[in-house]
Design a protein around this motif. Sequence first.
Motif, mmCIF file in Angstrom:
data_model
loop_
_atom_site.group_PDB
_atom_site.id
_atom_site.type_symbol
_atom_site.label_atom_id
_atom_site.label_comp_id
_atom_site.label_asym_id
_atom_site.label_seq_id
_atom_site.Cartn_x
_atom_site.Cartn_y
_atom_site.Cartn_z
ATOM 1 N N VAL A 67 -26.060 2.801 2.477
ATOM 2 C CA VAL A 67 -25.187 2.040 1.293
ATOM 3 C C VAL A 67 -25.863 2.506 -0.082
ATOM 4 O O VAL A 67 -25.525 3.033 -0.972
ATOM 5 C CB VAL A 67 -24.959 0.780 1.586
ATOM 6 C CG1 VAL A 67 -24.162 -0.002 0.161
ATOM 7 C CG2 VAL A 67 -24.002 0.417 2.795
ATOM 8 N N PHE A 68 -27.527 2.008 0.275
ATOM 9 C CA PHE A 68 -28.005 2.375 -1.415
ATOM 10 C C PHE A 68 -27.923 3.870 -1.620
ATOM 11 O O PHE A 68 -27.738 4.099 -2.790
ATOM 12 C CB PHE A 68 -29.491 1.812 -0.936
ATOM 13 C CG PHE A 68 -30.299 2.339 -2.258
ATOM 14 C CD1 PHE A 68 -30.393 1.426 -3.087
ATOM 15 C CD2 PHE A 68 -31.120 3.524 -2.256
ATOM 16 C CE1 PHE A 68 -31.234 1.308 -4.074
ATOM 17 C CE2 PHE A 68 -31.981 3.580 -3.478
ATOM 18 C CZ PHE A 68 -32.199 2.701 -4.384
ATOM 19 N N CYS A 69 -28.054 4.895 -0.811
ATOM 20 C CA CYS A 69 -28.071 6.123 -1.201
ATOM 21 C C CYS A 69 -26.783 6.789 -1.614
ATOM 22 O O CYS A 69 -26.575 7.349 -2.693
ATOM 23 C CB CYS A 69 -28.550 6.991 0.272
ATOM 24 S SG CYS A 69 -30.290 6.861 0.427
ATOM 25 N N VAL A 70 -25.651 6.218 -0.754
ATOM 26 C CA VAL A 70 -24.310 6.674 -1.206
ATOM 27 C C VAL A 70 -23.805 6.033 -2.612
ATOM 28 O O VAL A 70 -23.380 6.739 -3.443
ATOM 29 C CB VAL A 70 -23.401 6.390 -0.118
ATOM 30 C CG1 VAL A 70 -21.895 6.606 -0.285
ATOM 31 C CG2 VAL A 70 -23.679 7.037 1.312
ATOM 32 N N ARG A 72 -25.823 5.166 -5.050
ATOM 33 C CA ARG A 72 -26.576 5.934 -6.250
ATOM 34 C C ARG A 72 -26.107 7.145 -6.522
ATOM 35 O O ARG A 72 -25.692 7.661 -7.465
ATOM 36 C CB ARG A 72 -28.093 5.627 -5.822
ATOM 37 C CG ARG A 72 -28.663 4.423 -5.604
ATOM 38 C CD ARG A 72 -28.952 4.018 -6.949
ATOM 39 N NE ARG A 72 -29.753 4.608 -7.860
ATOM 40 C CZ ARG A 72 -30.900 4.207 -8.426
ATOM 41 N NH1 ARG A 72 -31.217 3.067 -8.119
ATOM 42 N NH2 ARG A 72 -31.325 5.092 -9.172
ATOM 43 N N ARG A 73 -25.666 8.015 -5.202
ATOM 44 C CA ARG A 73 -25.263 9.530 -5.396
ATOM 45 C C ARG A 73 -23.891 9.502 -5.829
ATOM 46 O O ARG A 73 -23.744 10.241 -6.945
ATOM 47 C CB ARG A 73 -25.206 9.995 -4.151
ATOM 48 C CG ARG A 73 -24.998 11.740 -4.026
ATOM 49 C CD ARG A 73 -25.157 12.241 -2.623
ATOM 50 N NE ARG A 73 -24.695 11.411 -1.745
ATOM 51 C CZ ARG A 73 -23.639 11.769 -0.959
ATOM 52 N NH1 ARG A 73 -22.861 12.546 -1.162
ATOM 53 N NH2 ARG A 73 -23.121 10.901 0.027
ATOM 54 N N LEU A 74 -22.983 8.569 -5.673
ATOM 55 C CA LEU A 74 -21.442 8.488 -5.981
ATOM 56 C C LEU A 74 -21.361 7.868 -7.345
ATOM 57 O O LEU A 74 -20.252 7.774 -7.874
ATOM 58 C CB LEU A 74 -20.703 8.370 -5.039
ATOM 59 C CG LEU A 74 -20.532 9.059 -3.824
ATOM 60 C CD1 LEU A 74 -19.569 8.641 -2.550
ATOM 61 C CD2 LEU A 74 -20.397 10.314 -4.014
ATOM 62 N N LYS A 75 -22.163 7.033 -7.641
ATOM 63 C CA LYS A 75 -21.926 6.123 -8.610
ATOM 64 C C LYS A 75 -20.993 4.876 -8.706
ATOM 65 O O LYS A 75 -20.149 4.747 -9.476
ATOM 66 C CB LYS A 75 -22.006 6.623 -10.151
ATOM 67 C CG LYS A 75 -23.239 7.621 -10.411
ATOM 68 C CD LYS A 75 -23.229 8.493 -11.706
ATOM 69 C CE LYS A 75 -24.445 9.140 -12.062
ATOM 70 N NZ LYS A 75 -25.048 10.028 -11.093
ATOM 71 N N CYS A 76 -20.789 4.582 -7.480
ATOM 72 C CA CYS A 76 -19.572 3.736 -6.973
ATOM 73 C C CYS A 76 -20.089 2.308 -7.888
ATOM 74 O O CYS A 76 -21.139 1.938 -7.902
ATOM 75 C CB CYS A 76 -19.749 3.438 -5.624
ATOM 76 S SG CYS A 76 -19.202 4.727 -4.752
ATOM 77 N N ASN A 77 -18.954 1.629 -8.454
ATOM 78 C CA ASN A 77 -18.985 0.410 -9.278
ATOM 79 C C ASN A 77 -18.937 -0.877 -8.192
ATOM 80 O O ASN A 77 -19.588 -1.820 -8.501
ATOM 81 C CB ASN A 77 -17.910 0.251 -10.229
ATOM 82 C CG ASN A 77 -18.128 1.418 -11.165
ATOM 83 O OD1 ASN A 77 -19.247 1.631 -11.532
ATOM 84 N ND2 ASN A 77 -16.934 1.886 -11.661
#
Length: 172
Positions: A67-70, A72-77
């Motif tokens: 979750v941390f990686c996804v 950060r990569r997708l910049k989900c709010n």
Amino acid sequence: MKSLLIITEDFTPQVGGVARYYQGLADTLGNQVTILTNINGPSSPCVIRTKWSWFIWPHWLPLIWKVFCVKRRLKCNILAAGQILPIGSALLVLYWLCHWPYIVFAHGLDITSTQHSFWKRNLAKIIFKKAQAVIANSEFTKKLCLNAGANLDKITVDRKSTRLNSSHVSES
């Protein structure tokens, strides 16, 4: 930029109401949502399928890093737990470590299954208390959430998979 990352153990091609619910959200919200799931099947720009468990207890621990990686990569709010356990546990850890707010979707069985164990019951209560919002699929599920420790003012009842009231959550 994706605005919502839903982490769920129920998604198509699984059969069932919860899997259809999340498929409906993905279809409706389109490029505003990403589904992170451990269910095998075809991936798409909106669906990331990955293994997140391992042989050591707690089995869901690798989910925290995924979750941390996804995010950060997708910049989900907004992070959303598709099930209170174990996914809510991972999001609670990320809340404590990174101060990332999260919401919890509740469908009924995921709530009742936490009530048979002292540890799960108390963990669910903490997850509910720290969540910015709880989206229940019915009035009955809303009552289950209240009995499990959710705050009344945080619960929204969403009977349709085509609606998500994100006004209850602030962006991180």
